[in-house]
Design an enzyme around this catalytic site. Structure first.
Site, PDB file in Angstrom:
ATOM      1  N   LYS A 123       0.842  -0.981   0.061  1.00  0.00           N
ATOM      2  CA  LYS A 123      -0.006  -0.065  -0.017  1.00  0.00           C
ATOM      3  C   LYS A 123       0.910   1.168   0.097  1.00  0.00           C
ATOM      4  CE  LYS A 123      -4.079  -1.974   0.193  1.00  0.00           C
ATOM      5  NZ  LYS A 123      -3.802  -3.471   0.175  1.00  0.00           N
TER       6      LYS A 123
HETATM    7  C1  LIG Z   1      -5.138  -4.321   0.871  1.00  0.00           C
HETATM    8  C2  LIG Z   1      -6.617  -4.319   1.288  1.00  0.00           C
HETATM    9  C3  LIG Z   1      -7.260  -4.951   2.235  1.00  0.00           C
HETATM   10  C4  LIG Z   1      -6.675  -5.398   3.233  1.00  0.00           C
HETATM   11  O1  LIG Z   1      -5.639  -4.999   3.906  1.00  0.00           O
HETATM   12  P1  LIG Z   1      -4.528  -5.896   4.697  1.00  0.00           P
HETATM   13  O2  LIG Z   1      -3.697  -5.042   5.644  1.00  0.00           O
HETATM   14  O3  LIG Z   1      -3.780  -6.476   3.662  1.00  0.00           O
HETATM   15  O4  LIG Z   1      -5.252  -6.797   5.403  1.00  0.00           O
HETATM   16  C5  LIG Z   1      -8.575  -4.517   2.326  1.00  0.00           C
HETATM   17  N1  LIG Z   1      -9.383  -3.904   1.170  1.00  0.00           N
HETATM   18  C6  LIG Z   1      -8.885  -3.530   0.175  1.00  0.00           C
HETATM   19  C7  LIG Z   1      -9.530  -2.853  -0.859  1.00  0.00           C
HETATM   20  C8  LIG Z   1      -7.368  -3.583  -0.168  1.00  0.00           C
HETATM   21  O5  LIG Z   1      -6.996  -3.301  -1.025  1.00  0.00           O
END
Ligand SMILES: *Cc1c(COP(=O)(O)O)cnc(C)c1O
Length: 421
Positions: free
Chosen positions: A206
């Site tokens: 992210k």
């Molecule tokens: C990455 C993501 C998640 C989950 O996040 P994690 O930290 O990997 O558990 C949930 N929703 C969306 C849209 C994502 O891109």
């Protein structure tokens, strides 16, 4: 974003080696310093131990940083973006049998959270905003619809005006899975603050990473309290005598640890720089690729508010998109063709269609209102089959970006040959 896939592994691997997410691009001394603070005291736990921690409260500071950056009244850090979504749903009272409208284009965590809640996912169409459309939502409403779990996909906003109007008209809650949209706004207000709650992910892929972590934001004091209790076995965190304070409700352990929070804190401080660099690079890309006849882009609901994490090309049709993917691969340009070689579209989600789980869920018991094996998404398919995306990097030197764009223009012109515009 995660570049996991079944077929087309070669292309995806090539993308992965070239993928640079902003947080990992800028990882360094600042993160080390914050972590060292925690290692010096050994207090890895985010609550209590007031005397031993020498004034270091990394989770609290991380929350304060995100609250300030987003303009939210409250922020709560948890163990991941996925547990953040689960916590939001629970805090908002979404549970047994409630229908929750979700997009077919998202990271599968969104759908999993609905199922873990004992709720029922109902899929609606997306449009060229790459997010749920107001019309798509309207068509997916059932008498049991309790909430829309809106994903602001790939760092920019959905049509919030339209969607909020539908939610209001039908008395449905809006909850925002803002995992991919930290730094993005709509009409000047940060995403995640339009619904009851919003959540961010700080996983390794992210805009910011802390290894594993998530943050929930809201302006609602009762909801953030619910979330705080839920994420830590119902502890109310009053005083410094853990276990002996009141426990207003049950919960579980979705806590973040101090080491992860320390990294998140250092990363969050880099957000203004990350966003401004990305936007600067996006403007250069837009200027250059905007000159190619017949080439369209993601429809922006608030272009200035885009976090500019990704750039999205919409080719005239599937055939041209596939030709573009081929020419990009040959030219060594990293890209994603979500329609079939990335793990974010319902087309690739057999485990969702089959509700594959080792235990019996509410969804098995009650059944889904949609037959996911036969359900078609003509509007979503029409966008997804034409969509090619690539990461906007923070650390591009101008010559580097220029060279990539020159290669891209060549590949695009080749792919668009013979297309009448
Ligand atoms: C990455 C993501 C998640 C989950 O996040 P994690 O930290 O990997 O558990 C949930 N929703 C969306 C849209 C994502 O891109």
């Amino acid at each position: 974003m995660k570049l996991i896939n079944g077929k087309g592994a070669r292309l995806t691997l090539r993308s992965l080696t070239n993928a640079h997410m902003p947080g990992t691009e800028l990882f360094g001394e600042e993160e080390r310093k914050e972590v060292m603070d925690v290692l010096e005291t050994g207090v890895l736990f985010r609550y209590n131990h007031d005397a031993q921690r020498k004034g270091h409260w990394k989770a609290k500071d991380f929350e304060a940083e995100i609250a300030q950056f987003t303009g939210a009244k409250h922020a709560l850090a948890v163990s991941s973006g996925s547990t953040a979504v689960s916590t939001m749903l629970a805090a908002c009272g979404v549970g047994y049998g409630d229908h929750v409208i979700v997009p077919p284009f998202t990271f599968v965590a969104t759908i999993e959270a609905v199922l873990w809640a004992g709720a029922i996912p109902v899929f609606a169409e997306i449009d060229d905003t790459l997010c749920l459309s107001a019309e798509g939502i309207r068509k997916a409403i059932t008498p049991n619809t309790k909430a829309v779990l809106l994903v602001h996909m790939c760092g920019a906003s959905a049509d919030l005006d339209g969607i909020l109007a539908v939610c209001k008209e039908h008395n449905i809650m809006l909850i925002e899975d803002t995992a991919q949209a930290l730094g993005a706004t709509y009409k000047g207000k940060h995403l995640g603050l339009y619904g009851k709650m919003g959540s961010f992910s700080f996983d390794f892929f992210k805009i910011n990473t802390c290894g594993e972590g998530g943050v929930i934001i809201t302006d609602d004091e009762q909801l953030i309290k619910n979330a705080e209790y839920l994420s830590d076995h119902g502890h109310s965190h009053e005083g410094d005598n853990r276990g002996m304070e009141p426990h207003p409700i049950l919960g579980t352990n979705f806590r973040i640890g101090e080491i992860n929070a320390a990294i998140g804190l250092a990363q969050a401080r880099k957000l203004p720089y990350i966003i401004s660099q990305q936007r600067k690079h996006k403007a250069i890309i837009q200027e250059r690729l905007g000159k190619i006849p017949g080439l369209a882009f993601r429809r922006q609901c608030d272009d200035a508010g885009d976090s500019a994490t990704f750039f999205h090309l919409l080719l005239p049709n599937e055939q041209v998109a596939r030709a573009t993917a081929k020419h990009f691969a040959e030219a060594g340009i990293p890209y994603g063709y979500w329609y079939d070689n990335m793990y974010h579209y319902i087309k690739q989600w057999d485990q969702v269609k089959n509700l594959s789980m080792p235990f019996r869920m509410v969804a098995h018991e009650l059944g889904l209102p949609q037959d996911l094996h036969t359900l078609k998404f003509p509007q979503s398919d029409a966008v997804m089959c034409r969509l090619i995306s690539f990461n906007i990097r923070v650390t591009w030197a101008e010559e580097e970006l220029d060279a990539m764009l020159t290669k891209m223009e060549g590949a695009l012109r080749k792919a668009m040959e013979g297309v009448s515009v």
